[in-house]
Motif scaffolding. Structure first.
Motif, mmCIF file in Angstrom:
data_model
loop_
_atom_site.group_PDB
_atom_site.id
_atom_site.type_symbol
_atom_site.label_atom_id
_atom_site.label_comp_id
_atom_site.label_asym_id
_atom_site.label_seq_id
_atom_site.Cartn_x
_atom_site.Cartn_y
_atom_site.Cartn_z
ATOM 1 N N VAL A 48 -36.517 -89.098 62.183
ATOM 2 C CA VAL A 48 -36.810 -87.864 61.441
ATOM 3 C C VAL A 48 -38.213 -87.894 60.855
ATOM 4 O O VAL A 48 -38.988 -86.949 61.016
ATOM 5 C CB VAL A 48 -35.776 -87.655 60.317
ATOM 6 N N SER A 49 -38.542 -88.990 60.159
ATOM 7 C CA SER A 49 -39.811 -89.038 59.458
ATOM 8 C C SER A 49 -40.148 -90.475 59.109
ATOM 9 O O SER A 49 -39.263 -91.325 59.051
ATOM 10 C CB SER A 49 -39.735 -88.197 58.179
ATOM 11 N N CYS A 50 -41.440 -90.722 58.858
ATOM 12 C CA CYS A 50 -41.887 -92.057 58.456
ATOM 13 C C CYS A 50 -42.989 -91.936 57.421
ATOM 14 O O CYS A 50 -43.832 -91.027 57.503
ATOM 15 C CB CYS A 50 -42.386 -92.829 59.666
ATOM 16 N N ALA A 61 -40.657 -85.649 62.964
ATOM 17 C CA ALA A 61 -40.195 -85.167 64.257
ATOM 18 C C ALA A 61 -40.432 -83.658 64.330
ATOM 19 O O ALA A 61 -40.380 -82.962 63.307
ATOM 20 C CB ALA A 61 -38.712 -85.478 64.434
ATOM 21 N N ASP A 62 -40.670 -83.147 65.535
ATOM 22 C CA ASP A 62 -40.928 -81.710 65.690
ATOM 23 C C ASP A 62 -39.774 -80.865 65.181
ATOM 24 O O ASP A 62 -39.979 -79.759 64.672
ATOM 25 C CB ASP A 62 -41.180 -81.391 67.168
ATOM 26 N N SER A 63 -38.564 -81.377 65.292
ATOM 27 C CA SER A 63 -37.375 -80.600 64.923
ATOM 28 C C SER A 63 -37.274 -80.344 63.422
ATOM 29 O O SER A 63 -36.544 -79.448 62.992
ATOM 30 C CB SER A 63 -36.119 -81.321 65.402
ATOM 31 N N VAL A 64 -38.013 -81.132 62.613
ATOM 32 C CA VAL A 64 -37.903 -80.966 61.159
ATOM 33 C C VAL A 64 -39.239 -80.611 60.508
ATOM 34 O O VAL A 64 -39.276 -80.326 59.303
ATOM 35 C CB VAL A 64 -37.354 -82.248 60.490
ATOM 36 N N LYS A 65 -40.297 -80.625 61.300
ATOM 37 C CA LYS A 65 -41.623 -80.318 60.755
ATOM 38 C C LYS A 65 -41.613 -78.940 60.111
ATOM 39 O O LYS A 65 -41.024 -77.999 60.630
ATOM 40 C CB LYS A 65 -42.651 -80.386 61.879
#
Length: 126
Positions: A48-50, A61-65
């Motif tokens: 998801v994210s870092c 991730a593009d899906s949550v940006k």
């Protein structure tokens, strides 16, 4: 020893918001990248994210940006994941993981992480 404890999950309606917390230590945040992953039933663990001290900014991730925001509070030894405009596709068990060093292209691979929390469930439904 690195320990991670997630909290903040729950049930919300589509369009709602939640803030997840990953409680760890100042030492972990000083020397490790901390990432959020999620895993829906029957699916793989998805990145998801870092975020890390060594990077200029977090990655997503593009899906949550544009919907999710990750941040860290070193004083509290905690990484947060603010999740807005949630959809049913966001339903999953959310984990935080830690690996030594910075976020990099390999940070999206869960096999690269040495430490994990127990997860917190997020359910989005009407």
């Amino acid at each position: 020893q690195v320990q991670l404890v997630e909290s903040g999950g729950g049930s919300v309606q589509p369009g709602g918001s939640l803030r997840l917390s990953c409680e760890t230590s100042r030492f972990t945040l000083d020397y490790h990248a901390v990432a959020w992953f999620r895993q829906a039933p029957g699916k793989e663990r998805d990145w998801v994210s870092c975020i890390s001290t060594f990077n200029e900014g977090p990655s997503y991730a593009d899906s949550v940006k544009d919907r999710f925001t990750v941040s860290m509070d070193k004083g509290k030894g905690t990484v947060y994941l603010q999740m807005n405009n949630l959809t049913t596709e966001d339903t999953a068990l959310y984990f935080c993981g830690a690996e030594a060093g910075q976020c990099y292209i390999g940070s999206s691979d869960p096999d690269n992480y040495d430490y994990w929390g127990q997860g917190t469930q997020v359910t989005v439904s009407s």
